[in-house]
Design an enzyme around this catalytic site. Structure first.
Site, mmCIF file in Angstrom:
data_model
loop_
_atom_site.group_PDB
_atom_site.id
_atom_site.type_symbol
_atom_site.label_atom_id
_atom_site.label_comp_id
_atom_site.label_asym_id
_atom_site.label_seq_id
_atom_site.Cartn_x
_atom_site.Cartn_y
_atom_site.Cartn_z
ATOM 1 N N ASN A 108 26.205 38.240 29.036
ATOM 2 C CA ASN A 108 27.403 37.711 29.687
ATOM 3 C C ASN A 108 28.548 38.696 29.561
ATOM 4 O O ASN A 108 28.652 39.418 28.573
ATOM 5 C CB ASN A 108 27.806 36.383 29.015
ATOM 6 C CG ASN A 108 29.028 35.747 29.680
ATOM 7 O OD1 ASN A 108 29.121 35.691 30.903
ATOM 8 N ND2 ASN A 108 29.982 35.278 28.880
ATOM 9 N N HIS A 110 32.721 38.735 29.444
ATOM 10 C CA HIS A 110 33.812 37.803 29.198
ATOM 11 C C HIS A 110 35.130 38.575 29.201
ATOM 12 O O HIS A 110 35.222 39.645 28.596
ATOM 13 C CB HIS A 110 33.605 37.097 27.854
ATOM 14 C CG HIS A 110 34.648 36.054 27.588
ATOM 15 N ND1 HIS A 110 34.637 34.825 28.221
ATOM 16 C CD2 HIS A 110 35.747 36.069 26.808
ATOM 17 C CE1 HIS A 110 35.688 34.129 27.815
ATOM 18 N NE2 HIS A 110 36.372 34.860 26.963
ATOM 19 N N SER A 137 34.464 42.021 27.093
ATOM 20 C CA SER A 137 33.349 42.111 26.151
ATOM 21 C C SER A 137 32.045 41.763 26.849
ATOM 22 O O SER A 137 32.012 40.887 27.724
ATOM 23 C CB SER A 137 33.528 41.106 25.005
ATOM 24 O OG SER A 137 34.789 41.217 24.405
ATOM 25 N N ASP A 146 30.519 31.813 24.393
ATOM 26 C CA ASP A 146 31.186 33.126 24.277
ATOM 27 C C ASP A 146 31.120 33.663 22.845
ATOM 28 O O ASP A 146 31.960 34.471 22.444
ATOM 29 C CB ASP A 146 32.646 33.052 24.760
ATOM 30 C CG ASP A 146 32.744 32.625 26.214
ATOM 31 O OD1 ASP A 146 31.869 33.009 27.009
ATOM 32 O OD2 ASP A 146 33.702 31.900 26.565
HETATM 33 C C1 GAR Z 1 35.185 38.322 35.488
HETATM 34 O O1 GAR Z 1 36.467 38.782 35.138
HETATM 35 C C2 GAR Z 1 34.432 37.828 34.285
HETATM 36 O O2 GAR Z 1 34.790 38.501 33.109
HETATM 37 C C3 GAR Z 1 34.874 36.394 34.225
HETATM 38 O O3 GAR Z 1 34.928 35.985 35.555
HETATM 39 C C4 GAR Z 1 35.286 37.085 36.367
HETATM 40 C C5 GAR Z 1 34.346 37.139 37.548
HETATM 41 O O4 GAR Z 1 34.776 38.069 38.483
HETATM 42 N N1 GAR Z 1 33.940 35.620 33.477
HETATM 43 C C6 GAR Z 1 34.285 34.562 32.752
HETATM 44 O O5 GAR Z 1 35.416 34.142 32.675
HETATM 45 C C7 GAR Z 1 33.130 33.893 32.013
HETATM 46 N N2 GAR Z 1 33.617 32.938 31.083
HETATM 47 P P1 GAR Z 1 33.811 38.549 39.647
HETATM 48 O O6 GAR Z 1 33.212 37.302 40.292
HETATM 49 O O7 GAR Z 1 34.724 39.269 40.586
HETATM 50 O O8 GAR Z 1 32.768 39.441 39.055
#
Ligand code: GAR
Length: 216
Positions: A108, A110, A137, A146
């Protein structure tokens, strides 16, 4: 055989795009065997279709519970084959059964310097706390939200006039470097989760993972 990635998304799909760009550029020796989205309208679905990838839209609202939804995902993912399952902005909590099924191959990303700020609204929380640095991370997924073993982190400075938008953009630039790099380690067979923790090239990583900041 080429390393197969299943990528799970819920939103914009910019990390998916970065992964695809690195594959195209020859910097990530892998193929995306399937993109799964729980939202049909997610922009990431369009990204996947544009790239001609197999896409499974599996809407969690059509399943009676989390276990049934996760079982449907497992069936589709395994039908396409996945050496690594990459969560890239997938915004559903996964059941213990799903996590166990992909133990050691589920990763994942985060948007915080874990263990700081698990959960949602990470950029706002970092701003609120007055942190001097923030970041992203990558970790192996366990039952702890997480909280799984860290693989790598990248930090960015928090600037005095930052908003959630400017800060999240800076963090995402790092995500787009970091995720393909970590997936490359997986594709090259260099990154494993063992009983001792995360190992890269057979050596244990520090508990905070590898620190990979942007070049100055
Ligand atoms: C990313 O910033 C990722 O780190 C976050 O969602 C975004 C997705 O962006 N993930 C989380 O918050 C997971 N808990 P994307 O769809 O443009 O890749």
């Amino acid at each position: 055989m080429t390393h197969r990635l299943a990528v799970l998304i819920s939103g914009a799909g910019t990390n998916l795009q970065a992964i695809l760009d690195h594959i195209t550029a020859g910097e990530l020796p892998a193929t995306v065997s399937l993109v799964v989205s729980n939202r049909a309208a997610a922009n990431g679905v369009a990204v996947a279709r544009q790239a001609g990838l197999p896409v499974a839209v599996i809407d969690h609202r059509e399943y009676p519970d989390r276990a049934a939804f996760d079982a449907a995902m497992i069936e589709r993912i395994d039908a396409h084959g996945a050496d690594t399952v990459a969560l890239a902005g997938f915004m559903r909590i996964l059941s213990p059964g799903f996590v166990r099924h992909y133990q050691g191959r589920l990763i994942n990303i985060h948007p915080s310097l874990l263990p700081l700020y698990p959960g949602l609204n990470t950029h706002a929380r970092a701003l609120e706390a007055g942190d001097a640095e923030h970041g992203c991370s990558l970790h192996f997924v366990t039952d702890q939200l997480d909280g799984g073993p860290l693989i790598a982190r990248a930090s960015v400075p928090v600037l005095t006039n930052d908003s959630v938008e400017t800060l999240s953009k800076r963090v995402q630039q790092q995500e787009h470097r970091l995720y393909p790099r970590v997936l490359r380690w997986r594709a090259e067979g260099r990154l494993q989760l063992t009983d001792q923790g995360v190992e890269l090239d057979g050596e244990p990583l520090p508990a905070t993972g590898m620190q990979i900041d942007a070049p100055a």
